[in-house]
Scaffold this motif. Structure first.
Motif, PDB file in Angstrom:
ATOM      1  N   LEU A 158       2.268   6.930 -15.456  1.00 36.55           N
ATOM      2  CA  LEU A 158       2.588   5.542 -15.125  1.00 36.55           C
ATOM      3  C   LEU A 158       3.762   5.061 -15.974  1.00 36.55           C
ATOM      4  CD1 LEU A 158      -1.044   4.097 -15.119  1.00 36.55           C
ATOM      5  CD2 LEU A 158       0.424   4.292 -13.114  1.00 36.55           C
ATOM      6  N   PRO A 159       4.359   3.925 -15.611  1.00 34.74           N
ATOM      7  CA  PRO A 159       5.359   3.317 -16.508  1.00 34.74           C
ATOM      8  C   PRO A 159       4.722   2.868 -17.814  1.00 34.74           C
ATOM      9  CG  PRO A 159       5.481   2.393 -14.283  1.00 34.74           C
ATOM     10  CD  PRO A 159       4.214   3.194 -14.350  1.00 34.74           C
ATOM     11  N   ALA A 160       5.537   2.728 -18.846  1.00 35.07           N
ATOM     12  CA  ALA A 160       5.030   2.315 -20.157  1.00 35.07           C
ATOM     13  C   ALA A 160       4.309   0.982 -20.086  1.00 35.07           C
ATOM     14  CB  ALA A 160       6.179   2.245 -21.165  1.00 35.07           C
ATOM     15  N   SER A 161       4.796   0.086 -19.251  1.00 37.81           N
ATOM     16  CA  SER A 161       4.184  -1.238 -19.148  1.00 37.81           C
ATOM     17  C   SER A 161       2.738  -1.154 -18.693  1.00 37.81           C
ATOM     18  CB  SER A 161       4.982  -2.116 -18.175  1.00 37.81           C
ATOM     19  OG  SER A 161       4.395  -3.376 -18.050  1.00 37.81           O
ATOM     20  N   ALA A 162       2.438  -0.219 -17.807  1.00 38.21           N
ATOM     21  CA  ALA A 162       1.068  -0.073 -17.330  1.00 38.21           C
ATOM     22  C   ALA A 162       0.138   0.348 -18.462  1.00 38.21           C
ATOM     23  CB  ALA A 162       1.016   0.931 -16.182  1.00 38.21           C
ATOM     24  N   LEU A 163       0.626   1.232 -19.330  1.00 32.74           N
ATOM     25  CA  LEU A 163      -0.197   1.658 -20.461  1.00 32.74           C
ATOM     26  C   LEU A 163      -0.431   0.497 -21.421  1.00 32.74           C
ATOM     27  CD1 LEU A 163       0.805   4.427 -19.270  1.00 32.74           C
ATOM     28  CD2 LEU A 163       0.730   5.288 -21.602  1.00 32.74           C
ATOM     29  N   ALA A 164       0.587  -0.357 -21.574  1.00 27.31           N
ATOM     30  CA  ALA A 164       0.467  -1.474 -22.502  1.00 27.31           C
ATOM     31  C   ALA A 164      -0.490  -2.539 -21.993  1.00 27.31           C
ATOM     32  CB  ALA A 164       1.844  -2.087 -22.749  1.00 27.31           C
ATOM     33  N   ILE A 165      -0.511  -2.753 -20.675  1.00 28.61           N
ATOM     34  CA  ILE A 165      -1.332  -3.825 -20.108  1.00 28.61           C
ATOM     35  C   ILE A 165      -2.668  -3.309 -19.592  1.00 28.61           C
ATOM     36  CG2 ILE A 165      -1.391  -5.693 -18.408  1.00 28.61           C
ATOM     37  CD1 ILE A 165       0.736  -5.966 -20.631  1.00 28.61           C
ATOM     38  N   ALA A 166      -2.660  -2.145 -18.967  1.00 31.64           N
ATOM     39  CA  ALA A 166      -3.882  -1.596 -18.358  1.00 31.64           C
ATOM     40  C   ALA A 166      -4.307  -0.307 -19.057  1.00 31.64           C
ATOM     41  CB  ALA A 166      -3.667  -1.350 -16.867  1.00 31.64           C
TER      42      ALA A 166
ATOM     43  N   GLU B  66      10.603   8.564 -16.453  1.00 28.23           N
ATOM     44  CA  GLU B  66      11.234   8.303 -15.158  1.00 28.23           C
ATOM     45  C   GLU B  66      10.644   7.052 -14.515  1.00 28.23           C
ATOM     46  OE1 GLU B  66      10.969   9.968 -10.601  1.00 28.23           O
ATOM     47  OE2 GLU B  66      10.135  11.173 -12.238  1.00 28.23           O
ATOM     48  N   PHE B  67       9.336   6.931 -14.567  1.00 25.25           N
ATOM     49  CA  PHE B  67       8.678   5.775 -13.953  1.00 25.25           C
ATOM     50  C   PHE B  67       8.994   4.492 -14.731  1.00 25.25           C
ATOM     51  CE2 PHE B  67       5.001   8.443 -11.963  1.00 25.25           C
ATOM     52  CZ  PHE B  67       5.917   8.999 -11.087  1.00 25.25           C
ATOM     53  N   SER B  68       9.080   4.584 -16.052  1.00 22.92           N
ATOM     54  CA  SER B  68       9.421   3.411 -16.852  1.00 22.92           C
ATOM     55  C   SER B  68      10.793   2.871 -16.470  1.00 22.92           C
ATOM     56  CB  SER B  68       9.394   3.749 -18.345  1.00 22.92           C
ATOM     57  OG  SER B  68       8.072   4.054 -18.766  1.00 22.92           O
ATOM     58  N   ALA B  69      11.714   3.775 -16.157  1.00 20.70           N
ATOM     59  CA  ALA B  69      13.065   3.367 -15.765  1.00 20.70           C
ATOM     60  C   ALA B  69      13.067   2.676 -14.405  1.00 20.70           C
ATOM     61  CB  ALA B  69      13.995   4.575 -15.743  1.00 20.70           C
TER      62      ALA B  69
ATOM     63  N   PHE C 278      10.542   0.803 -13.289  1.00 22.29           N
ATOM     64  CA  PHE C 278       9.775  -0.429 -13.411  1.00 22.29           C
ATOM     65  C   PHE C 278      10.715  -1.549 -13.837  1.00 22.29           C
ATOM     66  CE2 PHE C 278       7.355  -3.484 -15.871  1.00 22.29           C
ATOM     67  CZ  PHE C 278       6.221  -3.676 -15.116  1.00 22.29           C
ATOM     68  N   PRO C 279      10.612  -2.784 -13.314  1.00 23.36           N
ATOM     69  CA  PRO C 279       9.572  -3.295 -12.410  1.00 23.36           C
ATOM     70  C   PRO C 279       9.969  -3.310 -10.934  1.00 23.36           C
ATOM     71  CG  PRO C 279      10.757  -5.131 -13.347  1.00 23.36           C
ATOM     72  CD  PRO C 279      11.402  -3.887 -13.905  1.00 23.36           C
ATOM     73  N   ARG C 280      11.130  -2.716 -10.609  1.00 25.35           N
ATOM     74  CA  ARG C 280      11.553  -2.711  -9.193  1.00 25.35           C
ATOM     75  C   ARG C 280      10.526  -2.006  -8.323  1.00 25.35           C
ATOM     76  NH1 ARG C 280      15.492  -0.648 -12.016  1.00 25.35           N
ATOM     77  NH2 ARG C 280      15.255   1.392 -11.021  1.00 25.35           N
ATOM     78  N   GLU C 281       9.874  -0.979  -8.889  1.00 25.46           N
ATOM     79  CA  GLU C 281       8.839  -0.229  -8.189  1.00 25.46           C
ATOM     80  C   GLU C 281       7.582  -0.208  -9.057  1.00 25.46           C
ATOM     81  OE1 GLU C 281      10.196   3.689  -7.179  1.00 25.46           O
ATOM     82  OE2 GLU C 281      12.099   2.967  -6.372  1.00 25.46           O
ATOM     83  N   ARG C 282       6.505   0.288  -8.472  1.00 30.64           N
ATOM     84  CA  ARG C 282       5.274   0.516  -9.229  1.00 30.64           C
ATOM     85  C   ARG C 282       4.886   1.989  -9.063  1.00 30.64           C
ATOM     86  NH1 ARG C 282       6.336  -3.703 -11.100  1.00 30.64           N
ATOM     87  NH2 ARG C 282       4.994  -5.521 -11.428  1.00 30.64           N
ATOM     88  N   PRO C 283       5.705   2.892  -9.621  1.00 29.64           N
ATOM     89  CA  PRO C 283       5.458   4.319  -9.407  1.00 29.64           C
ATOM     90  C   PRO C 283       4.232   4.829 -10.152  1.00 29.64           C
ATOM     91  CG  PRO C 283       7.279   4.002 -10.923  1.00 29.64           C
ATOM     92  CD  PRO C 283       6.901   2.643 -10.427  1.00 29.64           C
ATOM     93  N   ALA C 284       3.584   5.813  -9.574  1.00 28.58           N
ATOM     94  CA  ALA C 284       2.419   6.448 -10.198  1.00 28.58           C
ATOM     95  C   ALA C 284       2.281   7.855  -9.659  1.00 28.58           C
ATOM     96  CB  ALA C 284       1.153   5.650  -9.912  1.00 28.58           C
TER      97      ALA C 284
ATOM     98  N   GLU D 264       1.475  11.111  -5.252  1.00 29.18           N
ATOM     99  CA  GLU D 264       2.430  10.205  -5.889  1.00 29.18           C
ATOM    100  C   GLU D 264       2.722   9.015  -4.981  1.00 29.18           C
ATOM    101  OE1 GLU D 264       7.015  10.337  -7.660  1.00 29.18           O
ATOM    102  OE2 GLU D 264       5.796  12.175  -7.614  1.00 29.18           O
ATOM    103  N   ARG D 265       2.954   7.868  -5.599  1.00 25.13           N
ATOM    104  CA  ARG D 265       3.330   6.662  -4.873  1.00 25.13           C
ATOM    105  C   ARG D 265       4.453   5.950  -5.636  1.00 25.13           C
ATOM    106  NH1 ARG D 265       0.185   8.593  -1.819  1.00 25.13           N
ATOM    107  NH2 ARG D 265      -1.541   7.628  -0.652  1.00 25.13           N
ATOM    108  N   SER D 266       5.318   5.272  -4.883  1.00 25.89           N
ATOM    109  CA  SER D 266       6.334   4.409  -5.488  1.00 25.89           C
ATOM    110  C   SER D 266       5.929   2.946  -5.404  1.00 25.89           C
ATOM    111  CB  SER D 266       7.690   4.593  -4.789  1.00 25.89           C
ATOM    112  OG  SER D 266       8.176   5.895  -4.980  1.00 25.89           O
ATOM    113  N   LEU D 267       5.137   2.621  -4.390  1.00 23.20           N
ATOM    114  CA  LEU D 267       4.741   1.240  -4.136  1.00 23.20           C
ATOM    115  C   LEU D 267       3.241   1.178  -3.891  1.00 23.20           C
ATOM    116  CD1 LEU D 267       7.680   0.385  -1.725  1.00 23.20           C
ATOM    117  CD2 LEU D 267       7.506  -0.234  -4.144  1.00 23.20           C
TER     118      LEU D 267
END
Length: 462
Positions: A302-310, A367-370, A372-378, A393-396
């Motif tokens: 996940l993006p770094a933000s997801a780890l920080a919040i969730a 890659e996903f952090s870069a 974010f937040p335009r997409e929600r990749p996972a 894998e998903r982008s949205l």
């Protein structure tokens, strides 16, 4: 001094007028109102309902504004703050990707209370909602991911959205609206520290504060008290205070299409940062349930933000579980989807899920952090004992504007959200109420919504 960066947005907010002939906007308003109203009803009976009632209302105080699930009326500020908080309890309300915000809960409660008190018509209400959404999304996107790392954008940009919605509902001119945005920025606050301190029950208070800020800001401007016109860019403005750099000023100028069209209607009653990962896990489980249950390791990227919040690793309550990617992914792969019907205390206490969590690793993808937040990749990877790997894998996310719900899916989703409530409501009647607002019917009223919602047992009229 240079022209205020918020000037164009203030002019747009003051002049926006929703056209009932715009079929696409009409459908979006229907979806938006159904999303928020079901979230509001779902919050009744939530464990936080009673504590927030006691915190945000004053016994014996009488006003003219309705509170969901209660047979009392209170002053406007208390009512809208309470309704905003209640609609956020279950984390089922809308979201916007780039602004990383929940627009509806900071905009609609303000407009509904003003609509009730001022007897506003449906066209004014619809225009105020569109104005509020435009503002929280544009200000939140302007503040950017760096702001979101520490500050809860729904609370900060949400103060602007609530102020804009109130300004449009009250008929403020462009100058007054600019002042209202200045007053909103002076009050804007909301820090993520509650997550680090495991105080997740405080999250809905951020929303209550945003709507209170918004109404106060609009009322100040309405009586002619000037606000800080350069609240974002000034030498002692918000960007300087928060040490923000690289904020794109282009976000502050409205375009041809209202930003309300870019909002996501959530598919899971949990933090939106993990939704793409849950969509991946659901696809993997539906493809091969046995493989999912027997997998040796699960890697969630996940993006770094997801780890920080969730990123809560050992949730001790349902509120914390909504911010635990490891828990929710484990539940999904164990065949117990953390959806509107399945997210319960029993799910939290399931020992099978707790054991499965030991196999789950949640990591950042640079890659996903870069993206974010335009997409929600996972990306979710399953690895067997034999070393075989299966990847999804998903982008949205499901429910993003690129993958919207159909009308039938929206109504089915509404039934699922309403199942979370402690009270029964006429779903068809609620759907009709939302459609009446979108269609700008002369028969629409804010009071009709609260009349439909049953009162919680044991309450007495004041």
């Amino acid at each position: 001094m240079a022209r205020p960066e918020l000037e164009a947005l203030a002019h747009w907010v003051a002049s926006v007028d929703v056209d009932v002939e715009d079929a696409r906007l009409r459908e979006r308003l229907f979806a938006t109102m159904l999303d928020w109203s079901t979230a509001l009803v779902a919050g009744i009976g939530h464990p936080l309902f009673e504590p927030y009632k006691h915190a945000l209302t004053t016994p014996g105080e009488v006003g003219q504004a309705s509170l969901a699930g209660l047979p009392i009326k209170q002053p406007a500020v208390a009512a809208m703050a309470f309704n905003a908080a209640v609609s956020h309890f279950h984390e089922v309300d809308d979201a916007h990707r780039t602004s990383t915000s929940h627009p509806g809960i900071t905009v609609i409660p303000v407009v509904m209370t003003l609509a009730e008190l001022e007897r506003l018509d449906a066209r004014t209400v619809a225009s105020a909602i569109v104005a509020g959404f435009e503002t929280i999304i544009r200000v939140g996107s302007h503040l950017g991911a760096g702001h979101y790392e520490v500050s809860h954008t729904t609370a900060t940009a949400g103060s602007f959205g609530a102020a804009a919605a109130a300004a449009r509902a009250l008929g403020l001119n462009a100058q007054q609206t600019l002042w209202a945005l200045g007053h909103a920025g002076t009050q804007a606050s909301g820090l993520w520290q509650f997550l680090d301190d495991k105080a997740t029950a405080a999250k809905a208070f951020h929303v209550a504060t945003a709507v209170r800020n918004g109404l106060a800001a609009a009322r100040m401007a309405q009586v002619g008290i000037a606000g800080a016109e350069h609240i974002l860019e000034g030498p002692r403005g918000m960007r300087r205070a928060w040490r923000l750099e690289g904020c794109d000023v282009a976000w502050l100028t409205p375009g041809d299409t209202p930003m309300i069209h870019d909002v996501t209607i959530k598919g899971w009653p949990v933090c939106g940062q993990m939704h793409s990962a849950l969509d991946c896990a659901q696809a993997l489980y539906e493809r091969d349930p046995a493989r999912c249950r027997q997998v040796k390791r699960v890697r969630v990227e996940l993006p770094a933000s997801a780890l920080a919040i969730a990123g809560i690793t050992e949730p001790e309550s349902l509120a914390e579980a909504k911010f635990s990617t490891a828990f929710c992914i484990s539940a999904m792969l164990c065949g117990r989807a953390p959806d509107f019907l399945g997210f319960s205390q029993e799910l939290l206490e399931d020992p099978t899920i707790r054991r499965f969590m030991r196999r789950v690793e949640v990591v950042e993808s640079a890659e996903f952090s870069a993206r974010f937040p335009r997409e929600r990749p996972a990306r979710v990877k399953l690895e067997s004992d034999e070393g075989e790997t299966v990847v999804e894998e998903r982008s949205l996310r499901r429910g993003d504007p690129e993958a919207p719900w159909s009308r039938a899916e929206l109504e089915a989703r509404a039934a699922g959200v309403l199942s979370l409530s402690a009270c029964a409501i006429d779903t068809a009647g609620l759907v009709n109420w939302c459609e009446a607002l979108a269609a700008q019917s002369d028969r629409w009223s804010a009071q009709a919504l609260f009349a439909m919602i049953p009162h919680v047992a044991g309450e007495e009229r004041s």
